[in-house]
Enzyme design. Structure first.
Site, PDB file in Angstrom:
ATOM      1  N   ASP A  62     -25.119  16.417 -13.907  1.00  0.00           N
ATOM      2  CA  ASP A  62     -23.904  15.638 -13.697  1.00  0.00           C
ATOM      3  C   ASP A  62     -23.821  15.154 -12.252  1.00  0.00           C
ATOM      4  OD1 ASP A  62     -21.291  14.618 -13.711  1.00  0.00           O
ATOM      5  OD2 ASP A  62     -20.545  16.253 -14.963  1.00  0.00           O
ATOM      6  N   HIS A 112     -21.030  13.264 -11.079  1.00  0.00           N
ATOM      7  CA  HIS A 112     -19.654  12.863 -10.803  1.00  0.00           C
ATOM      8  C   HIS A 112     -19.150  13.568  -9.548  1.00  0.00           C
ATOM      9  CE1 HIS A 112     -19.992  11.751 -15.072  1.00  0.00           C
ATOM     10  NE2 HIS A 112     -19.184  10.768 -14.714  1.00  0.00           N
TER      11      HIS A 112
END
Length: 161
Positions: free
Chosen positions: A16, A18
């Site tokens: 991930d 983000h």
């Protein structure tokens, strides 16, 4: 801001990338008095554990938004136990599963994996801070301790974007 003596290791697990949410949490946790080690994005279980051992952390706070947090978090409690971190708090939050699922079911699965607290998407940082203070025995100095105003949050979002 008064330090409360509690240490957190935070980051975004797995593949991930983000980054905005973890920066907001970093800011909010620091403002609430926590000593924060932010590992950033694409963090492995081993990196969380190494940082927790190195910093003598009281909690590991994992963020995930790409939906694979449940897979990425499997086995973390056991690895923490093996590393001598049996008492460390494990928190996880965000969009941690694929698809729309009843959060009570998701929460139960994470508790079964050894996580102390699990947070759904869009949980305000203040809620996580409240839980951390409760679970770590941190005394609040007042009702505004550890809260981030809307203006602070907006300013930070503008700065980070």
């Amino acid at each position: 801001m008064k330090h409360n003596g509690k240490k957190l290791v935070i980051g975004v697990i797995g593949a991930d990338v983000h980054a905005v949410g973890i920066r907001i949490l970093d800011f909010a946790f620091r403002e609430a008095g926590f000593d924060v080690t932010n590992l950033g994005v694409m963090v492995s279980q081993e990196e969380y554990i190494a940082a927790a051992v190195e910093t003598a952390a009281d909690a590991i706070v994992i963020s995930s938004l790409y939906g694979h947090g449940e897979l990425d978090c499997r086995g973390l409690r056991e690895k923490c136990d093996e590393a001598g971190l049996g008492d460390i708090l494990l928190y996880c939050g965000g969009n941690i599963v694929v698809g729309k699922q009843d959060f009570k079911d998701v929460e139960a699965r994470f508790h079964a994996m050894g996580f102390n607290r699990v947070f759904p998407p869009s949980t305000p940082p203040e809620e996580t801070i409240r839980c951390l203070k409760l679970d770590l025995g941190v005394q609040d100095d007042g009702p505004d301790e550890g809260s981030m105003s809307e203006e602070d949050l907006e300013a930070m979002m503008e700065e980070k974007l």
